[in-house]
Structures are given as structure tokens and as C-alpha cells.
Design a protein around this motif. Structure first.
Motif, PDB file in Angstrom:
ATOM      1  N   THR A  90       0.834  -1.196   0.000  1.00  0.00           N
ATOM      2  CA  THR A  90       0.000   0.000   0.000  1.00  0.00           C
ATOM      3  C   THR A  90       0.870   1.249   0.000  1.00  0.00           C
ATOM      4  N   VAL A  91       0.198   2.399   0.014  1.00  0.00           N
ATOM      5  CA  VAL A  91       0.918   3.677   0.052  1.00  0.00           C
ATOM      6  C   VAL A  91       1.815   3.755   1.278  1.00  0.00           C
ATOM      7  N   VAL A  92       1.326   3.268   2.420  1.00  0.00           N
ATOM      8  CA  VAL A  92       2.137   3.313   3.646  1.00  0.00           C
ATOM      9  C   VAL A  92       3.384   2.445   3.499  1.00  0.00           C
ATOM     10  N   ASP A  93       3.264   1.274   2.896  1.00  0.00           N
ATOM     11  CA  ASP A  93       4.436   0.431   2.650  1.00  0.00           C
ATOM     12  C   ASP A  93       5.457   1.173   1.800  1.00  0.00           C
ATOM     13  N   PHE A  94       4.977   1.868   0.774  1.00  0.00           N
ATOM     14  CA  PHE A  94       5.871   2.625  -0.103  1.00  0.00           C
ATOM     15  C   PHE A  94       6.568   3.743   0.671  1.00  0.00           C
ATOM     16  N   ALA A  95       5.836   4.429   1.539  1.00  0.00           N
ATOM     17  CA  ALA A  95       6.416   5.524   2.322  1.00  0.00           C
ATOM     18  C   ALA A  95       7.536   5.015   3.213  1.00  0.00           C
ATOM     19  N   TYR A  96       7.321   3.869   3.855  1.00  0.00           N
ATOM     20  CA  TYR A  96       8.370   3.313   4.722  1.00  0.00           C
ATOM     21  C   TYR A  96       9.534   2.767   3.906  1.00  0.00           C
ATOM     22  N   ALA A  97       9.276   2.319   2.687  1.00  0.00           N
ATOM     23  CA  ALA A  97      10.367   1.853   1.838  1.00  0.00           C
ATOM     24  C   ALA A  97      11.305   3.004   1.482  1.00  0.00           C
TER      25      ALA A  97
END
Length: 777
Positions: free
Chosen positions: A472-479
Motif C-alpha cells: 500500500t501507500v504506507v508500505d511505499f512511504a516506509y520503503a
């Protein structure tokens, strides 16, 4: 079992390893020779374990096609790529290991040194350096003999000692369960791997030889070790790009954990392969002829996909065996990258491509450095086939992964280099270890991280990030960075606004929008899929909760100390130090945290700190104070250490009381809540609280509205609630008698005055006959 089951459901009925499984026959063992076999996907012929009486042993466990050799054979093999002095060091390590393990035997009855020699052979086939081979000869001496790490360091150097120690299990600590011990040992190994990647290469070789000789173990041990291999070690080999090791680990683990499922799939393959042998030959010939006509130098190889890969596709995609069409794959190996794309055009002219099945892993490599062109074609007889096109360098990386760094010392430092990508993954492991609460939690995060199923996302600047499918978008942000993830509030996907829980698709461009005051929401844990996001969110929430607990604990203790006409700063330092030592607390902040989480009662702590725990006079004075207590003011900003009971849903303006809940802090109830029961005799669990003069935030409460059945009635009520500045969180509808309906609303209010305004407004609606505030038992 003459009929071949076509579905996973039929496989499942036969997927249990029989307890009466008989050991596989093993090759005769000499006194100083050791068994090994080339790294290959599926060995043939095969011999069975666990077969029923009278059945042909043709498909259970891939048989180790034994290659017998001596230590002198291994030294001769090492002469091909190591200097003579390094080969001598390897021989010295072998002799030292043989002496250390003297008298020890394996479950099969062979001398124990056979195992380290076989592990060293596997690593030699990867062209590993001599220190790695020395560590392979010695990898069990610290764990299984009286040899200490210091002794290994003195004789063979500190690097070798660290490698051996990294592979060794934790045996000196008593654990509560096998799972905890396993998790702690794996955590130790993975953290050692972050310092030196050769640790995991040795462990993979160790596990590979153990799997080759697993037939000497009990059926229960076979299943346990095979499950661990499929869950941990085969995915690690895949993550590091070591395809040859991964395939064999998967095949052996599959054969021992699901022997009947493997047998059924193999029989189905045999049943359907006869007609396709001619097809494979036809395709190979056609591909070679096409290359010759265009004067392209390249090798063409046809192969069948390995059994566990077929089974995984059936399981993951919920398909029958008959629906797995790309069982056969062809690999074309050429000299240069531009030639790969020329060959792609040739094969698309030769056979029709299947729409949507082309993948360019050359332009966008996989997370483990794998590069190739993949395309699916409709071959002869309408059978789908897969074509993989790559260069010789790409083929080397595909087979050896991170091990290719030692095999060829290529010096390629591109972002697709397995060494560079492995380093990035190891950094993620370190971050997960720092944030994880314990070794079991860390291992769970690692398992999540080992099954990516990648999707490729672009940043606004054109950089590519590989994420697990379903990210999700949150996964991308943490990546991107943990700070970006912690402060993200929204995103633009292909220049359009999107919610944080939006699932990303291949090729999208994502821009993260952050805010300075934003912080992770516990609800994110319900939809994030990457280990990095999950561990960062949990770690942040733990830290925030700990800080909130400390602040709240200080307030609780201050209230209780005020009853004794003192405060935290005036407590006798000697009494405080003695209390902290008795409670094994490192400092007063830890004490505040324990009080805030409800693990220690502020009342009892206060009495200890003022020396009044045995003073009857002080006790009477304290009881007098209880008649007019110093109540704790609830502001609504205490965070996770203060929660509000769902049974009565207190709001500012209600008379309230609170109960301690160990590990959670306090739970606030309305004073008249029926779930409180009798508080007489529960003084140690109760806390006197009141609302602050200026409480902050919104609080959920429930109201029940009885309304006549009319079209649009719900919209009228919802509109009236919205007029008064309240948000509806949930609504339930229950028809009563055909004429009226009960609507239960969960709404957010600032306090009793706000709720009263809402209810007055609703009473003005003619259809409404009754309004009550709901309290549940």
C-alpha cells in the motif's frame, strides 16, 4: 493411486507424511569418503520413503546420486581456483575438525566429519574463498565439541572464528519453548549475516547437506526440519539469488513434508509429459534455426519446471494441475543485452505471444539481482510455453546470486548487483531487529520479508522501488525512509490523490505527502504487508506508548503523593533508590512507566516511598483523605494508556471512575456503569478520576432513535446530526413492528452539552418518537 487427482483439495487428502515412513536407502559409506551430489533441480532416478507396501519407489524423495570422494579429491578441486597455500590451510582446518569431532557420529552412523566435508564441498562448488571453506570445516566445533571460539580465533584468525560463531546455535541459554530457541538462534545467525554474508552461505550449505541426508531422522523431525527449510532457508536462498540451492532445498523439503502431494504431481506430469516430449524437441529446433538464420550466437535449453514450483503455483493461484500451462520453459543465453531484445523479436515472430505475460527484468531487475526477459508464447499444439532470454552474466547471477561475488569478483557495482541488493536487505534486517520486541517477533517479520512477490513503483524523480505484491501507500512511504512513513498523511498516485490504504500496482508513480505533526496510526497494521512498515509502526507505537505511560505514571504518583503532603521531587532519595533496586527498575522513569501501564499501583508505591506502608496512623489519615480525594483529571490526551470502556462510553460531563488494567493502563467507565459491579473491597483496582476543566478531542457515544418507517428517514436523521457538528462512525438498523425502526448511531461528541444539543435537534423531527443514550451491559 492410479487416478491422478487434479486439484489441491485432492492433494491435501494425501498430503500427510505417514508416521510409519521407512528410511530411504543410503549409499554405502566409506570410512574417509563423504557423499555429495551436484546442485540440480530434480534428480532422476528417484527413490521413495514412506511408500505403502508393494508400491514402486519412484517419486518420493530425490535420491542423492552419490559422488564419492576423499579430502584429497576436494583439495584437488580447490587447486583449480585457490592458491596452494590457501588449499593447505583448508586441509589443516579439515584435520583439526576431524580431531575435534573424533568419536562423534551422525544419525546415519557415519563419522561426523563427513558432514563438514560435504558442506565445504558445496561451498567449493560456489567458488567460495578459503576462509569460508575453513569455517565450513569448523562450523560445528563450537556448538558440538569442547573447542572454544577463542581457540578457533587463535589458530585460524578472527574472521573464521566470527563465521563459525555466527553459524552456531544458542545452546547455553534455557528457552521456554523450541520455537523460542529456534527464533533466537535464527536471529543470532541473521544478525551475524549482516556483518558477514558468508555466515548465511555456510548455513545454507549446512542445511542443504542435512536435507540430503534427512532420511536418517525420525518422521517428526523430518517434517519439522522440512517445514523450517521451506519457511526460512529456501526463501533466504531465493532472496540472495542462489537459485541452485533454493531449488534443491525446495524439492527436498517438499518431498519430506508433503511426500504424497509431490508424488501425485509427479505422476500427473508423467501422464501428460509423453505427448509433450516431441513438442519440446520441436520448439528447441525451431529456436536454434531462428538464431542461425539471424546469425545470432546463443544456447537454447528446454527444461521442465521443478515440482515444488508447480505445486506453489497451484496453491497460490488456486488452480488445478490442468490449468498450469507453462510447465515447460526454454532458456536462450546470448552474449549481450541488446541481443536479448533481438531474440525477443525473433521468438514473437516464431510463436504468438500471450498478452500480458511479458516481463522485462533486465530493465527492472528483481530484488535479488535477477535479470532476464520473460515471455509466454502459444507453442505447437496450442500448449503455452515460457521463454527466458538472458546473457551469460545474467545466467551466472541467476544460478549463484550473491555467491557470484566470490566466484568471479566481477566488480559490477550497479544497483542490480546481488551484493549491493543483499546489503540493502541486510540493512532492513538490522532495522527490524532494533524495533522488534523479541526474537520470535523478529523471525515473524523476517518471514514476511522473505516472500515478496514483487511490484515495481516509481518515485516522482523516476527511481524504482520494489515492494511486496499487495503493498500500500504506507508500505511505499516506509520503503523510502522510516521518517517518511511515520509522517505520511496522503499520497498522489499518477498525480491523483489517494488514501493511505490504496494497494499499489506495477508501474505507478507515487508521491508521498507528509505533515510535521503526523504520526503512525495503529490501524495501519491492518493493511500494511511489508515487514519494514510493520516493524516500524509497531516500534514507533511502542515507544510512544512507553513515553505516554511514563507521563501518565508521573501524574498518577503525584496525585497519590499529594495525599501525604509531598510530591515526586521531595521523595527521600534513599527510599526511592531502595524501592527501585527491590523492583529491578533501572530508574524512576521505568517506575513511572510501570505505574502508567497499570503494572504497579500508584497508591502502594506512594505508601512505600513515604514510609507509610506499616503506619496505622498514616493509613487512617489516608482514609480521611479518601473522603475528599485528589482526583486525577482526564484530559483526553493521555494516549494509549487511558482507554474508555465500550460498554458505557463515557464522555466529558459524565461522573466517571476508572479501573486498573495490567499492561494497558486504566479503563474509564461511567460511575453508574453496570459492568463495574460492587467496588467495595476493590479499592486496589479503582482509581478516582474526574474530567479536566477543558477536555480535548471527540468521544464516541451511542444513541438509539425510534423512528417511523418512511423513505429517506435515515438521511433526515443523519443530516440533523451532521448539522450539530458531529460525525457518524457507525449505524445499525432494526425493524420493530413494521411501522417503526430502531436506528442505533455511534457518534462523536465533545461532551454532554454537545450530546444534549444533538438530541434536542432530533426531537424536532416529527418522525422520531423516542431518543435514548445507549449503555450496554
Amino acid at each position: 493411486m492410479n487416478d491422478v487427482p487434479a486439484t489441491l483439495g485432492q492433494l491435501g487428502a494425501q498430503g500427510v507424511c505417514p508416521a510409519s515412513a521407512t528410511p530411504l536407502p543410503h549409499g554405502a559409506s566409506g570410512l574417509i569418503s563423504v557423499g555429495s551430489r551436484p546442485l540440480q533441480a530434480v534428480a532422476a532416478p528417484e527413490s521413495g520413503s514412506g511408500l505403502r507396501s508393494g508400491e514402486r519407489a519412484d517419486s518420493e524423495v530425490p535420491a542423492p546420486t552419490e559422488q564419492r570422494y576423499l579430502i584429497s579429491d576436494l583439495c584437488a578441486y580447490l587447486d583449480a581456483y585457490l592458491p596452494p597455500e590457501q588449499v593447505k590451510e583448508c586441509y589443516r582446518a579439515y584435520m583439526f575438525g576431524a580431531e575435534a569431532h573424533s568419536g562423534q557420529t551422525r544419525k546415519s552412523g557415519e563419522p561426523y566429519i563427513y558432514h563438514p566435508l560435504a558442506v565445504a564441498r558445496i561451498l567449493a562448488e560456489m567458488r567460495m574463498d578459503y576462509k569460508c571453506l575453513i569455517a565450513a570445516f569448523l562450523h560445528d566445533v563450537i556448538e558440538d565439541t569442547e573447542i572454544a571460539k577463542d581457540q578457533v580465533a587463535e589458530l585460524f584468525g578472527e574472521d573464521v572464528a566470527e563465521l563459525v560463531d555466527g553459524v552456531s546455535k544458542l545452546t547455553q541459554i534455557d528457552f521456554k519453548s523450541r520455537a523460542e530457541a529456534q527464533a533466537a538462534s535464527l536471529q543470532k545467525m541473521l544478525l551475524a549475516m549482516t556483518r558477514d554474508i558468508r555466515v548465511i552461505l555456510i548455513k545454507l550449505a549446512d542445511r542443504l547437506h542435512n536435507m540430503r541426508t534427512l532420511d536418517s531422522m525420525s518422521p517428526e523431525a523430518c517434517r519439522r526440519i522440512s517445514r523450517e527449510t521451506l519457511d526460512i532457508f529456501a526463501p533466504i536462498a531465493n532472496r540472495l539469488g542462489i537459485n541452485r540451492v533454493r531449488v534443491e532445498l525446495e524439492e527436498l523439503g517438499f518431498a519430506h513434508y508433503w511426500p504424497w502431494r509431490r508424488r501425485v504431481i509427479q505422476r500427473a506430469l508423467i501422464k501428460t509429459s509423453g505427448a509433450r516430449i516431441e513438442m519440446v524437441s520441436t520448439v528447441e529446433t525451431a529456436l536454434k534455426r531462428a538464431l542461425q538464420q539471424e546469425d545470432i550466437q546463443g544456447a537454447v535449453e528446454g527444461r521442465r519446471k521443478h515440482l515444488y514450483g508447480i505445486y506453489s503455483k497451484m496453491r497460490d493461484k488456486s488452480r488445478d494441475f490442468s490449468e498450469i500451462v507453462d510447465v515447460f520453459a526454454f532458456r536462450v543465453t546470448v552474449d549481450r543485452v541488446d541481443t536479448c531484445y533481438r531474440v525477443l523479436g525473433l521468438v514473437h515472430n516464431l510463436y504468438k505471444p500471450v498478452p500480458g505475460r511479458f516481463k522485462d527484468y533486465i530493465a527492472i531487475p528483481k530484488a535479488n539481482g535477477y535479470q532476464s526477459l520473460h515471455t509466454a508464447l502459444v507453442g505447437p499444439q496450442g500448449i503455452q510455453i515460457e521463454i527466458q532470454i538472458r546473457t551469460e552474466d545474467m545466467q551466472r547471477v541467476a544460478e549463484s546470486g550473491i555467491a557470484a561475488h566470490w566466484m568471479y569478483k566481477s566488480g559490477n557495482q550497479s544497483t542490480a548487483n546481488p551484493t549491493t541488493l543483499a546489503a540493502d536487505w541486510l540493512q532492513n534486517l538490522l532495522e527490524m531487529q532494533r524495533e522488534a520486541g523479541n526474537s520470535v517477533e523478529f523471525l515473524e517479520h523476517v518471514k514476511v520479508d522473505l516472500f515478496p512477490g514483487e511490484v515495481y513503483i516509481f518515485t516522482p524523480k523516476g527511481h524504482i522501488l520494489s515492494l511486496k505484491r499487495g503493498a500500500t501507500v504506507v508500505d511505499f512511504a516506509y520503503a523510502i525512509h522510516s521518517d517518511v512513513g511515520n509522517s505520511c498523511v496522503a499520497a498522489r498516485i499518477d498525480r491523483r490523490m489517494a488514501h493511505l490504504n490504496t494497494i499499489l500496482r506495477n508501474g505507478q508513480t507515487v508521491e508521498i505527502i507528509t505533515a510535521p505533526g503526523a504520526r503512525p496510526n495503529p490501524g495501519w497494521l491492518n493493511f500494511v504487508v511489508t515487514a519494514k512498515a510493520r516493524v516500524n509502526i509497531r516500534g514507533y507505537l511502542k515507544n510512544i506508548r512507553h513515553l505516554e505511560a511514563q507521563n501518565f505514571g508521573r501524574r498518577l504518583l503525584s496525585v497519590e503523593l499529594a495525599a501525604f503532603n509531598t510530591d515526586v521531587d521531595r521523595v527521600d532519595p534513599l527510599r526511592l533508590a531502595a524501592y527501585l533496586e527491590d523492583g529491578n527498575l533501572r530508574g524512576i522513569e521505568d517506575l513511572f512507566g510501570e505505574i502508567g501501564l497499570g503494572n504497579r499501583l500508584a497508591t502502594l508505591v506512594a505508601r512505600r516511598l513515604v514510609g507509610a506502608e506499616g503506619d496505622e496512623t498514616a493509613g487512617e489519615a489516608r482514609q480521611d483523605q479518601d473522603l475528599h480525594p485528589h482526583r486525577l483529571a482526564i484530559r483526553g490526551t493521555e494516549g494509549m494508556v487511558v482507554s474508555f470502556a465500550r460498554c458505557c462510553r463515557p464522555i466529558p460531563g459524565d461522573d466517571i471512575t476508572a479501573l486498573f488494567s495490567p499492561g494497558r493502563g486504566i479503563v474509564v467507565h461511567r460511575a453508574e456503569c453496570r459492568n463495574l459491579g460492587s467496588l467495595d473491597g476493590k479499592r486496589d483496582k479503582r482509581l478516582d478520576v474526574q474530567w479536566s476543566d477543558q477536555p480535548e478531542g471527540e468521544y464516541p457515544t451511542e444513541i438509539r432513535v425510534e423512528i417511523g418507517n418512511r423513505r429517506g428517514a435515515l438521511a433526515v436523521v443523519a443530516g440533523a446530526i451532521a448539522e450539530q457538528g458531529s460525525n457518524i462512525e457507525n449505524v445499525l438498523s432494526r425493524e420493530k413492528d413494521g411501522m417503526t425502526t430502531d436506528l442505533e448511531f455511534l457518534i462523536l461528541v465533545h461532551g454532554r452539552a454537545h450530546l444534549a444539543r444533538i438530541m434536542r435537534r432530533l426531537r424536532q423531527i416529527p418522525l422520531i418518537t423516542r431518543i435514548v443514550r445507549v449503555a450496554r451491559s
